[in-house]
Structures are given as structure tokens and as C-alpha cells.
Design a protein around this motif. Structure first.
Motif, PDB file in Angstrom:
ATOM      1  N   ARG A   1       0.843  -1.196   0.000  1.00  0.00           N
ATOM      2  CA  ARG A   1       0.000   0.000   0.000  1.00  0.00           C
ATOM      3  C   ARG A   1       0.890   1.262   0.000  1.00  0.00           C
ATOM      4  NH1 ARG A   1      -4.744   2.282  -1.259  1.00  0.00           N
ATOM      5  NH2 ARG A   1      -4.574   4.336  -0.388  1.00  0.00           N
TER       6      ARG A   1
ATOM      7  N   TRP B   1       2.290   1.832  -3.389  1.00  0.00           N
ATOM      8  CA  TRP B   1       1.274   2.487  -4.227  1.00  0.00           C
ATOM      9  C   TRP B   1       1.301   3.998  -3.963  1.00  0.00           C
ATOM     10  CZ3 TRP B   1      -2.953   5.601  -3.416  1.00  0.00           C
ATOM     11  CH2 TRP B   1      -3.853   5.715  -4.468  1.00  0.00           C
TER      12      TRP B   1
ATOM     13  N   THR C   1       0.452  -3.920  -7.929  1.00  0.00           N
ATOM     14  CA  THR C   1       0.368  -2.662  -7.167  1.00  0.00           C
ATOM     15  C   THR C   1       0.818  -1.492  -8.037  1.00  0.00           C
ATOM     16  OG1 THR C   1       0.821  -3.862  -5.132  1.00  0.00           O
ATOM     17  CG2 THR C   1       1.248  -1.494  -5.096  1.00  0.00           C
TER      18      THR C   1
END
Ligand code: B12
Length: 219
Positions: free
Chosen positions: A8, A11, A42
């Protein structure tokens, strides 16, 4: 940070175009043996968001260029991790290239690297390839599969023309399977332009090509 949180984070830093953090985090994820497919997915999602920011006017062409450079670096880092042990078995010949008028090549390069890593002999014609050049090279290289990359909607007429010309060529040489790919490409485009297959990702492409070679076109 666990793997999901790190992905995450990757990203986020990619969408923010933070070049240093992107490279550091990619290396860290590879060190932790996170699957390259997860890293790639991603990054593709982050690039989609960058594309949306460009459409919304928040980013300019310079943002797309930076995103392209960062993605090239990520591809370089991922490539050595893509090789599979039995890659020395030659599985077939694949001709790839980006259609005329379109210079996007990151997805094609990733797919090419992954296919080579899985034992396919890949001839990459590069970007902005005319229908005539695809046909000319296909007659010489005699691939079992031809993969066309197309990201720009304004170039889809060139995609259509290339597929038509390659299909006409089938009378002259062994029949290659034709597939199309690229961020905007859907199965609807495949049907509309008459390609044999559509691949959603580089990993999809490998599975698809293995299947085509194993069973032959049309099975
Ligand atoms: C980076 C980028 C650029 C970079 C490209 C750098 C490079 N070396 O490729 C640069 C700055 C050059 C660029 C230029 C332009 N771009 Co641009 N770009 C992007 C962006 C942000 C990411 C594309 C990308 O690389 N994605 C990551 C890769 C890994 O994903 P992928 O290509 O889908 O590939 C995967 C699969 O599709 C598959 N695959 C793809 N190709 C192939 C081929 C084969 C053979 C195989 C087997 C598999 C395969 O495998 C890959 C891995 O899983 C996209 C946004 C988006 N959503 O895609 C816009 C985007 C594609 N660009 C866009 C535009 C408008 C442009 C410009 C016209 C901007 C301008 N005004 O100049 C120019 C056009 C230049 C040209 N003539 O081609 C639009 C296109 C809109 C449309 N519907 O037509 C997009 C969608 C952005 C947007 N949302 O507006 N761009």
C-alpha cells in the motif's frame, strides 16, 4: 510494516512520484520475498491512478514521463526475480511490438521479459511499429504467437489495420495466434478487431501463451 501495508505504501509513493522511496521500497519488498506479481499489480494500479490524475489536470505530461521512468526502474529490479528454473526449455517464438503511433512500451517490456524468463524466444520490434513491419518481420521470424500492445485510443484504427494485415498473412505462412494487450484493451476490442486473444496482464500472457503452444490455435 507487514507486506500488505508495504505494498500500500509502495502504491502511495509511486502515485506521489517519489522516485527514491519507490526504488527503496521495491528492493525492500523483493528482499522480503514478496511475489513480483504482487509488486507489479500494485504498480499497475498506481499508474492507473497517475493516468487519472493526468486526465483530471492534477498532473501534466511530466508526471507521465516520471511515472514511466520509475516503472522502467521497477521492471529492471523485478526482471531477475522472474526467471523460472525450467526456462531453458524452448517453448515457442513470440513476436511483440507496440502498434503504429503509440510509444507506450512499459507493459510490453514487462511481458517480453516475463515470456523470455519462461522459455519463449521473444522478438521485440519496439514501439510505433507499422502493420507492414509486423507482417515483414513475422514472415522472417515465423512466430507461433504475435502480441500487439496498444494503449492509445487514437491508435486503435492502426491496431485494427495491423490485425487485418496479419490475418491476411495467414495464407502465406504457419498460422500465428494474434493477441492484443494494454491498459485500455478489453475483450470487446478483441471481438471488434478480430484478434484471437486478449491478455489482461503480463502474467496472464504467459499462461495464455503456454496454453496456445500446448493446444494449438482454436482448441
Ligand atoms: C507512463 C505513461 C506514459 C509514458 C509512457 C512511457 C513508456 N515508456 O511506456 C509517456 C509519458 C511516454 C506517455 C505518453 C502519452 N500518453 Co500515456 N500513459 C502512461 C500511463 C500513466 C501508464 C502506462 C503504463 O505503462 N502502465 C503500466 C503497464 C505495466 O501497464 P500496461 O501497459 O497495461 O501493461 C500490462 C498489460 O496490459 C500487459 N501488456 C501490455 N502491453 C503488452 C504487450 C504484449 C505483447 C503483452 C504480451 C502484454 C502486454 O502486460 C503489462 C503488465 O501486466 C497510462 C495510464 C494507464 N492507465 O495506463 C497513460 C495513458 C495510456 N497515456 C495517455 C495519453 C493520453 C498519453 C499522451 C497522448 C499524452 C500527451 N498529451 O502527449 C502521450 C502519447 C504518446 C504516444 N504517441 O504514445 C492516456 C491514453 C488515453 C486513451 N484512452 O487513449 C492514458 C490512459 C492516461 C490517461 N488516463 O489519460 N504516457
Amino acid at each position: 510494516m507487514n507486506d500488505q501495508a508495504s505494498l500500500r505504501h509502495l502504491w502511495e509513493v509511486l502515485v506521489k512520484l517519489d522516485e527514491v522511496a519507490v526504488a527503496d521500497l521495491t528492493l525492500e519488498l523483493l528482499d522480503r520475498e514478496v511475489e513480483p506479481v504482487e509488486i507489479l499489480t500494485t504498480c499497475e494500479q498506481a499508474l492507473t491512478s497517475i493516468g487519472e490524475k493526468y486526465e483530471d489536470g492534477e498532473y501534466f505530461i511530466s508526471g507521465l514521463i516520471m511515472a514511466g521512468e520509475m516503472m522502467s526502474r521497477i521492471t529492471e529490479l523485478l526482471t531477475p526475480h522472474l526467471v523460472i528454473p525450467e526456462a531453458d526449455i524452448l517453448r515457442g517464438r513470440i513476436l511483440i511490438g507496440t502498434i503504429e503511433g503509440d510509444i507506450h512500451d512499459l507493459g510490453k517490456n514487462i511481458a517480453g521479459a516475463l515470456l523470455s524468463a519462461h522459455g519463449f524466444q521473444v522478438l521485440d520490434l519496439g514501439v510505433d511499429v507499422s502493420a507492414t513491419d509486423f507482417v515483414k518481420e513475422a514472415l522472417i521470424f515465423k512466430p507461433e504467437i504475435i502480441g500487439l500492445s496498444a494503449l492509445l485510443g487514437s491508435c486503435f484504427p492502426a491496431l485494427s489495420k495491423t490485425i487485418t494485415r496479419l490475418k491476411e498473412m495467414r495464407g502465406m505462412t504457419k498460422i500465428p495466434a494474434i493477441f492484443i494487450s494494454g491498459a485500455q484493451i478489453t475483450d470487446e476490442h478483441r471481438k471488434l478487431y478480430g484478434a484471437d486473444f486478449q491478455a489482461a496482464s503480463a502474467f496472464d500472457t504467459v499462461r495464455l501463451c503456454e496454453k496456445i503452444i500446448r493446444r494449438g490455435l482454436g482448441d
